[in-house]
Design a protein around this motif. Structure first.
Motif: not given
Length: 177
Positions: A38, A31-34, A27-29
């Motif tokens: 993800s 939200h990072k745009g990656d 989820q962090a990936e």
């Protein structure tokens, strides 16, 4: 001799919270745009935690969401069709509705998105997201030229005490109706 115990012994990981840690990383990936990163991480989770159907279904929903962000709508809809909704726990059912609505709106199928928003709205627990869902529902009604329902939905969004920017936008939309 017990098949349930044998299946438990065959799993790779015995810490039941590690799957959630992997989900947070993916989820962090996201939200990072990656989005591709993800998707890869969610696919890794699906492969290694295939014995947990709720976890697999949640990962599939996030994969569909990432595909939608990449504007790969065919792939997003394909993944959504493969999600086993019965395997989702009750607390993650609203995620399915929200992702489905998002994909439908990106595909410009607004009429089909309305029922999914109606399902996701009452189950949303985060205070800041509920007025947003209500506002989007009102916009969808407005796109369908249902002014009465749109006005009601905008007024309901105002009652939910949105942030100041959304309140201003909601009041402007109400004046335009």
């Amino acid at each position: 001799s017990n098949p349930k115990y044998a299946a438990w012994l065959e799993q790779e990981e015995f810490n039941n919270q590690l799957g959630n840690a992997w989900i947070l990383l993916a989820q962090a990936e996201f939200h990072k745009g990656d989005f591709l990163g993800s998707i890869s991480t969610f696919n890794y989770i699906i492969r290694h935690y295939s014995t947990d159907p709720d976890l697999v279904a949640r990962c599939q929903l996030w994969i569909a969401r990432a595909y939608a962000e990449l504007d790969w709508l065919y792939e997003a809809e394909d993944v959504l069709q493969k999600v086993q909704v019965d395997n989702l726990s009750r607390k993650h059912a609203s995620l399915y509705a929200a992702v489905s609505a998002d994909v439908m709106m990106k595909a410009k199928r607004y009429q089909e998105a309305i029922p999914f928003i109606k399902i996701a709205l009452p189950q949303e627990k985060r205070k800041g997201y509920r007025p947003r869902f209500q506002y989007v529902l009102a916009q969808l009604y407005q796109l369908q030229n249902d002014k009465k329902a749109a006005r009601y939905a905008y007024e309901k969004a105002l009652k939910m005490q949105p942030d100041s920017e959304m309140e201003l936008n909601t009041r402007l939309k109400l004046e335009q109706l």
